[in-house]
Enzyme design. Structure first.
Site, mmCIF file in Angstrom:
data_model
loop_
_atom_site.group_PDB
_atom_site.id
_atom_site.type_symbol
_atom_site.label_atom_id
_atom_site.label_comp_id
_atom_site.label_asym_id
_atom_site.label_seq_id
_atom_site.Cartn_x
_atom_site.Cartn_y
_atom_site.Cartn_z
ATOM 1 N N CYS A 160 -12.217 5.277 22.863
ATOM 2 C CA CYS A 160 -11.655 4.791 23.849
ATOM 3 C C CYS A 160 -11.246 3.211 23.312
ATOM 4 C CB CYS A 160 -11.956 4.978 25.335
ATOM 5 S SG CYS A 160 -11.175 3.761 26.532
ATOM 6 N N CYS A 207 -11.488 0.769 26.379
ATOM 7 C CA CYS A 207 -13.236 0.728 26.557
ATOM 8 C C CYS A 207 -13.706 -0.655 26.056
ATOM 9 C CB CYS A 207 -13.770 2.045 26.608
ATOM 10 S SG CYS A 207 -13.463 3.236 27.465
#
Length: 291
Positions: free
Chosen positions: A41, A44
């Protein structure tokens, strides 16, 4: 993030086996911020380091529990994760607040302050925690300007300052800060999003405050101008669903107002948001009204 990479005692990896003790029970004494993330991600990788830095800076005011959703799928299911990153605040054994997506650091600080979490507050009593006043955009501007003056090389702070200026309605200074960013930050997703938000913010030149706009809408639900400006203010201040709802209400009840401005606002807003679930949901709602 493996435990070996944990930067301080205030950041730890949460697992299914230890969740009850390390998160639920621990939150009875100290708020636990849960960061649900994954290695693949990209947002993230932006959010995680900022949260870890704040956990260290806040020095015990909260602890950060990192949950790799790939390794801990049971916990991800328990939280009902639909997109990552997702952040949830656990206090007194209960979910107290949360958000999805990678927020700028200034908004992370506002989130913590809104929940009564202030730096170095690990030893404070509960009354002191909950009496904390949220940081206003003006306070954020002062704080960031002082930090930049002390260390001009912190370009990240200039990006945060642009966001704070934007939330304070200072569109031209915010634009100037964005234009002055170094090349590596000028193309950052946060900078790109801020530029899109600036286009919306220009509509707020001379507009009433958030409180005044809420009062106008409460007094007259058909005050389309107030509802439109309220939607823009809510978007700029980070409450995207509430802002989008204002535009949807205009689209539903007065579609042709200002040559279809509500639809234009929605399309512009979609370009500023990085939460795919929110954008997808509101695109479908818009489509159901338009077609």
């Amino acid at each position: 993030m493996s435990s070996a990479q944990t930067p301080s005692a205030h950041v730890f990896d949460a697992t299914t086996a230890g969740f009850e003790k390390d998160v639920i029970q621990a939150s009875l004494d100290t708020p636990i911020l849960v960061d649900l993330w994954a290695e693949w991600c990209a947002p993230c990788k932006t959010l995680g380091p900022m949260l870890e830095k704040l956990a260290v800076e806040y020095d015990g005011a909260f602890r950060l529990a990192k949950i790799d959703v790939e390794a801990e799928q049971q916990l991800a299911a328990m939280f009902g994760v639909r997109s990552i990153p997702t952040v949830v605040l656990i206090r007194d054994g209960q979910m107290a607040d949360g958000f999805a997506g990678a927020l700028p650091e200034a908004q992370l600080r506002e989130f913590l302050t809104r929940n009564g979490i202030v730096p170095g507050d690990g030893s404070a009593n509960d009354a002191e925690v909950f009496d904390a006043e949220p940081e206003t955009p003006e306070d954020a501007i002062n704080r960031l300007q002082q930090a930049i003056a002390a260390d001009p090389g912190q370009a990240e702070l200039k990006l945060e300052l642009a966001g704070a200026l934007l939330r304070a309605g200072q569109v031209d200074p915010a634009q100037a800060e964005l234009d002055a960013l170094p090349a590596n930050l000028a193309t950052d997703t946060r900078a790109t999003r801020l530029r899109s938000q600036l286009d919306l913010a220009r509509a707020l030149a001379g507009a009433p405050s958030l409180a005044e706009l809420r009062q106008r809408v409460d007094a007259n639900g058909d005050d389309w101008e107030a509802r439109d400006l309220l939607g823009v203010r809510l978007l700029i201040e980070g409450d995207a669903p509430a802002g989008l709802d204002q535009f949807l209400d205009i689209l539903k009840r007065q579609r042709d107002w200002h040559d279809g401005q509500a639809k234009k606002r929605l399309l512009a807003a979609f370009a500023t948001l990085d939460d795919a679930d929110v954008v997808g949901s509101y695109r479908r709602k818009m489509a159901s009204l338009v077609f």
